[in-house]
Write an enzyme that holds these catalytic residues in place. Structure first.
Site, PDB file in Angstrom:
ATOM      1  N   HIS A   1       0.825  -1.212   0.000  1.00 30.57           N
ATOM      2  CA  HIS A   1       0.000   0.000   0.000  1.00 30.57           C
ATOM      3  C   HIS A   1       0.862   1.267   0.000  1.00 30.57           C
ATOM      4  O   HIS A   1       0.371   2.348  -0.284  1.00 30.57           O
ATOM      5  CB  HIS A   1      -0.901  -0.017   1.235  1.00 30.57           C
TER       6      HIS A   1
ATOM      7  N   ASN B   1      -6.608   6.569   3.972  1.00 29.99           N
ATOM      8  CA  ASN B   1      -8.037   6.864   3.788  1.00 29.99           C
ATOM      9  C   ASN B   1      -8.398   8.338   3.919  1.00 29.99           C
ATOM     10  O   ASN B   1      -9.497   8.739   3.556  1.00 29.99           O
ATOM     11  CB  ASN B   1      -8.874   6.045   4.769  1.00 29.99           C
TER      12      ASN B   1
ATOM     13  N   ASP C   1      -0.922   2.723  -5.393  1.00 32.15           N
ATOM     14  CA  ASP C   1      -0.934   1.279  -5.662  1.00 32.15           C
ATOM     15  C   ASP C   1      -2.248   0.926  -6.349  1.00 32.15           C
ATOM     16  O   ASP C   1      -3.236   1.655  -6.232  1.00 32.15           O
ATOM     17  CB  ASP C   1      -0.800   0.498  -4.348  1.00 32.15           C
TER      18      ASP C   1
ATOM     19  N   ASN D   1      -9.035   3.724  -1.533  1.00 30.43           N
ATOM     20  CA  ASN D   1      -9.568   4.689  -0.574  1.00 30.43           C
ATOM     21  C   ASN D   1      -8.819   6.020  -0.540  1.00 30.43           C
ATOM     22  O   ASN D   1      -9.424   7.059  -0.278  1.00 30.43           O
ATOM     23  CB  ASN D   1      -9.623   4.075   0.826  1.00 30.43           C
TER      24      ASN D   1
END
Length: 189
Positions: free
Chosen positions: A19, A65, A90, A111
């Site tokens: 991530h 997020n 990513d 997100n």
């Protein structure tokens, strides 16, 4: 002025996880160009002149997020236009190491991108997507927060080299269609 954003999560437990490939790409560009990030507006940032263009690089410290919060602060404070924004992210839907450029597209379930789109009220910006595929079909959250395998780690320098070239071309003012042509040439080498 250009704003280049690498997406990821802050903290040692997230270092070198899938991530965090956006952070990792920016770290590699920083290492190659010998600059160091410092804190500002909920991000690690560096501001400098590259190819006669003022450029700000950021790694949001808001966690993935909430990335849009930091991006929006920088966009507003420095009066940056959407066409001058590049996000490195990513992408679970791309094979590992595959790199694509997108503009004016949905979040695709990512997100961090969802947060940026919500905060900017637009999806009309360029994204450099780096494939991290979930070929093992593991739980998505566990997979994206896991470390790269030894085989994947061997391919990371190739990914960094490609992202560095795209970042450089973006800074030089290449339009989206020229960037996509540039990416195709890089892939064919």
């Amino acid at each position: 002025m250009k704003l280049i954003v690498g997406l990821g999560n802050i903290g040692d437990e997230y270092n070198n996880t899938r991530h965090n490939i956006g952070f990792m790409c920016l770290d590699e560009y920083a290492k190659e160009n010998k600059f160091v990030f410092r804190n500002k507006f909920n991000a690690l940032m560096y501001k400098g002149i590259f190819f006669n263009e003022q450029v700000i690089f950021i790694k949001p410290t808001t966690y993935m997020n909430l990335s849009g919060e930091a991006v929006k602060k920088f966009m507003d404070f420095y009066t940056i236009q959407l066409k001058d924004l590049l996000i490195i992210q990513d992408d679970l839907d791309l094979p590992f190491g595959e790199i694509r450029l997108k503009k004016n597209s949905s979040s695709g379930g990512q997100n961090g991108i969802k947060s940026i789109i919500n905060h900017l009220n637009s999806q009309d910006f360029i994204r450099l997507k780096v494939g991290i595929t979930n070929e093992y079909k593991r739980d998505v959250k566990i997979f994206v927060l896991s470390k790269f395998s030894k085989i994947e780690q061997k391919k990371l320098p190739e990914i960094y080299q490609c992202s560095n070239q795209i970042i450089t071309e973006f800074i030089k003012g290449s339009e989206f269609n020229i960037l996509t042509n540039q990416l195709a040439q890089i892939k064919n080498k």
